[in-house]
Design a protein around this motif. Sequence first.
Motif, PDB file in Angstrom:
ATOM      1  N   ASN A 253      49.936  33.380  50.373  1.00  0.00           N
ATOM      2  CA  ASN A 253      49.550  32.020  50.748  1.00  0.00           C
ATOM      3  C   ASN A 253      49.619  31.042  49.574  1.00  0.00           C
ATOM      4  O   ASN A 253      48.843  30.108  49.476  1.00  0.00           O
ATOM      5  CB  ASN A 253      48.150  32.045  51.361  1.00  0.00           C
ATOM      6  N   GLY A 254      50.606  31.289  48.701  1.00  0.00           N
ATOM      7  CA  GLY A 254      50.929  30.315  47.677  1.00  0.00           C
ATOM      8  C   GLY A 254      50.055  30.329  46.459  1.00  0.00           C
ATOM      9  O   GLY A 254      50.098  29.397  45.650  1.00  0.00           O
ATOM     10  N   ARG A 255      49.237  31.391  46.284  1.00  0.00           N
ATOM     11  CA  ARG A 255      48.394  31.546  45.102  1.00  0.00           C
ATOM     12  C   ARG A 255      47.460  30.323  44.923  1.00  0.00           C
ATOM     13  O   ARG A 255      47.256  29.837  43.816  1.00  0.00           O
ATOM     14  CB  ARG A 255      49.236  31.787  43.849  1.00  0.00           C
ATOM     15  N   VAL A 256      46.929  29.873  46.049  1.00  0.00           N
ATOM     16  CA  VAL A 256      45.937  28.791  46.042  1.00  0.00           C
ATOM     17  C   VAL A 256      44.591  29.405  46.411  1.00  0.00           C
ATOM     18  O   VAL A 256      44.456  30.087  47.425  1.00  0.00           O
ATOM     19  CB  VAL A 256      46.305  27.687  47.063  1.00  0.00           C
TER      20      VAL A 256
ATOM     21  N   GLU B 111      39.773  26.715  26.253  1.00  0.00           N
ATOM     22  CA  GLU B 111      40.359  26.441  27.560  1.00  0.00           C
ATOM     23  C   GLU B 111      39.641  27.228  28.651  1.00  0.00           C
ATOM     24  O   GLU B 111      39.384  26.714  29.745  1.00  0.00           O
ATOM     25  CB  GLU B 111      41.845  26.807  27.561  1.00  0.00           C
ATOM     26  N   PHE B 112      39.311  28.469  28.367  1.00  0.00           N
ATOM     27  CA  PHE B 112      38.658  29.337  29.336  1.00  0.00           C
ATOM     28  C   PHE B 112      37.351  28.721  29.831  1.00  0.00           C
ATOM     29  O   PHE B 112      37.037  28.741  31.028  1.00  0.00           O
ATOM     30  CB  PHE B 112      38.357  30.691  28.683  1.00  0.00           C
ATOM     31  N   HIS B 113      36.585  28.165  28.911  1.00  0.00           N
ATOM     32  CA  HIS B 113      35.252  27.680  29.268  1.00  0.00           C
ATOM     33  C   HIS B 113      35.271  26.393  30.096  1.00  0.00           C
ATOM     34  O   HIS B 113      34.208  25.916  30.510  1.00  0.00           O
ATOM     35  CB  HIS B 113      34.414  27.489  27.999  1.00  0.00           C
ATOM     36  N   ARG B 114      36.445  25.868  30.353  1.00  0.00           N
ATOM     37  CA  ARG B 114      36.555  24.759  31.304  1.00  0.00           C
ATOM     38  C   ARG B 114      36.344  25.250  32.727  1.00  0.00           C
ATOM     39  O   ARG B 114      36.102  24.448  33.637  1.00  0.00           O
ATOM     40  CB  ARG B 114      37.916  24.066  31.165  1.00  0.00           C
ATOM     41  N   HIS B 115      36.467  26.554  32.924  1.00  0.00           N
ATOM     42  CA  HIS B 115      36.227  27.152  34.241  1.00  0.00           C
ATOM     43  C   HIS B 115      34.747  27.509  34.328  1.00  0.00           C
ATOM     44  O   HIS B 115      34.285  28.465  33.700  1.00  0.00           O
ATOM     45  CB  HIS B 115      37.116  28.385  34.424  1.00  0.00           C
ATOM     46  N   ARG B 116      33.999  26.736  35.092  1.00  0.00           N
ATOM     47  CA  ARG B 116      32.540  26.862  35.094  1.00  0.00           C
ATOM     48  C   ARG B 116      31.975  27.353  36.420  1.00  0.00           C
ATOM     49  O   ARG B 116      30.987  28.076  36.431  1.00  0.00           O
ATOM     50  CB  ARG B 116      31.911  25.505  34.727  1.00  0.00           C
TER      51      ARG B 116
ATOM     52  N   MET C 273      40.602  33.636  41.449  1.00  0.00           N
ATOM     53  CA  MET C 273      41.825  33.088  42.048  1.00  0.00           C
ATOM     54  C   MET C 273      42.073  31.649  41.603  1.00  0.00           C
ATOM     55  O   MET C 273      43.214  31.253  41.349  1.00  0.00           O
ATOM     56  CB  MET C 273      41.766  33.191  43.568  1.00  0.00           C
ATOM     57  N   HIS C 274      41.009  30.874  41.516  1.00  0.00           N
ATOM     58  CA  HIS C 274      41.169  29.500  41.029  1.00  0.00           C
ATOM     59  C   HIS C 274      41.679  29.507  39.590  1.00  0.00           C
ATOM     60  O   HIS C 274      42.576  28.728  39.228  1.00  0.00           O
ATOM     61  CB  HIS C 274      39.837  28.755  41.124  1.00  0.00           C
ATOM     62  N   PHE C 275      41.126  30.389  38.773  1.00  0.00           N
ATOM     63  CA  PHE C 275      41.574  30.534  37.385  1.00  0.00           C
ATOM     64  C   PHE C 275      43.051  30.923  37.332  1.00  0.00           C
ATOM     65  O   PHE C 275      43.841  30.324  36.592  1.00  0.00           O
ATOM     66  CB  PHE C 275      40.699  31.588  36.702  1.00  0.00           C
ATOM     67  N   LEU C 276      43.438  31.898  38.128  1.00  0.00           N
ATOM     68  CA  LEU C 276      44.822  32.368  38.110  1.00  0.00           C
ATOM     69  C   LEU C 276      45.791  31.293  38.596  1.00  0.00           C
ATOM     70  O   LEU C 276      46.912  31.188  38.098  1.00  0.00           O
ATOM     71  CB  LEU C 276      44.960  33.616  38.983  1.00  0.00           C
ATOM     72  N   GLY C 277      45.349  30.492  39.575  1.00  0.00           N
ATOM     73  CA  GLY C 277      46.215  29.432  40.069  1.00  0.00           C
ATOM     74  C   GLY C 277      46.556  28.404  39.012  1.00  0.00           C
ATOM     75  O   GLY C 277      47.633  27.789  39.056  1.00  0.00           O
TER      76      GLY C 277
ATOM     77  N   ALA D  94      32.986  37.966  30.314  1.00  0.00           N
ATOM     78  CA  ALA D  94      33.185  36.947  31.339  1.00  0.00           C
ATOM     79  C   ALA D  94      33.012  37.601  32.704  1.00  0.00           C
ATOM     80  O   ALA D  94      33.670  38.602  33.001  1.00  0.00           O
ATOM     81  CB  ALA D  94      34.577  36.329  31.229  1.00  0.00           C
ATOM     82  N   THR D  95      32.102  37.057  33.490  1.00  0.00           N
ATOM     83  CA  THR D  95      31.821  37.596  34.815  1.00  0.00           C
ATOM     84  C   THR D  95      32.206  36.567  35.872  1.00  0.00           C
ATOM     85  O   THR D  95      31.888  35.376  35.734  1.00  0.00           O
ATOM     86  CB  THR D  95      30.334  37.961  34.955  1.00  0.00           C
ATOM     87  N   CYS D  96      32.882  37.029  36.915  1.00  0.00           N
ATOM     88  CA  CYS D  96      33.359  36.124  37.954  1.00  0.00           C
ATOM     89  C   CYS D  96      33.393  36.851  39.287  1.00  0.00           C
ATOM     90  O   CYS D  96      33.165  38.056  39.371  1.00  0.00           O
ATOM     91  CB  CYS D  96      34.750  35.604  37.611  1.00  0.00           C
TER      92      CYS D  96
END
Length: 242
Positions: free
Chosen positions: A237-240, A85-90, A190-194, A182-184
């Motif tokens: 701001n809504g965690r977006v 699932e994690f690796h869907r965040h590219r 924030m996108h991941f956390l949302g 994992a480096t970000c």
Amino acid sequence: MSDAPDIRFRSDMTVELVKHSAADTDVLWAARVSTAGEQSLDELEKDPQRSRGLINFLMRDRHGSPFEHNSMTFFISAPLFVFREFHRHRVGWSYNEESGRYRELEPVFYVPDTSRRLVQEGRPGKYRFVEGSEEQHRLAVETMEFSYRRSYEAYQEMLDAGIAREVARATLPVGLYSSMYATCNARSLMHFLGLRTQHELARVPSFPQREIEMVAERMEAHWAGLMPLTHEAFNANGRVAP
């Protein structure tokens, strides 16, 4: 068959912040270059608290690029199904994971603890998870442990027979723990956390699998310590992600 190492079972996730260059001031000098040019470097010496309104404005109006000029590297140990699932965040992420081609994989496997809700009700898009019974939890743990033991025995049998690690690993299940770096940057995090946390302040609801949410919660705690004003604005701001 050679003596196999002791099989270990765990329910927790490991998240360590191993390296970072991340502070609220990074958002400010990146943003102010638009109007101040090289004078924006002055932000490096100033208290970011004086500009918390600017950070909130950038977050609110989704001016996202100033949140990219920072870096965090995490060491994460979690089951393979979490990493899939994690690796869907590219976008904005870099990964390096341990390889079953180059090393013999350790027998560490995931089992749910008693806090894990086991029963799914409803249909995709409208389902929810509820508590399972003691019997359901016992069955889940015993069945997983039996399956893990047999799959790792099969893995060892093939290795002992001289079969390549990259072939033998095919017997291993997604409950096997792996590790990665994992480096970000703050924007990609924030996108991941949302998407990977449930939170009462979230403008858009999300329904993550609990195990990846456990990883996300630990990452968020590290980030909040590094960039408290940015984290505050994210929540306000809504965690977006901007």
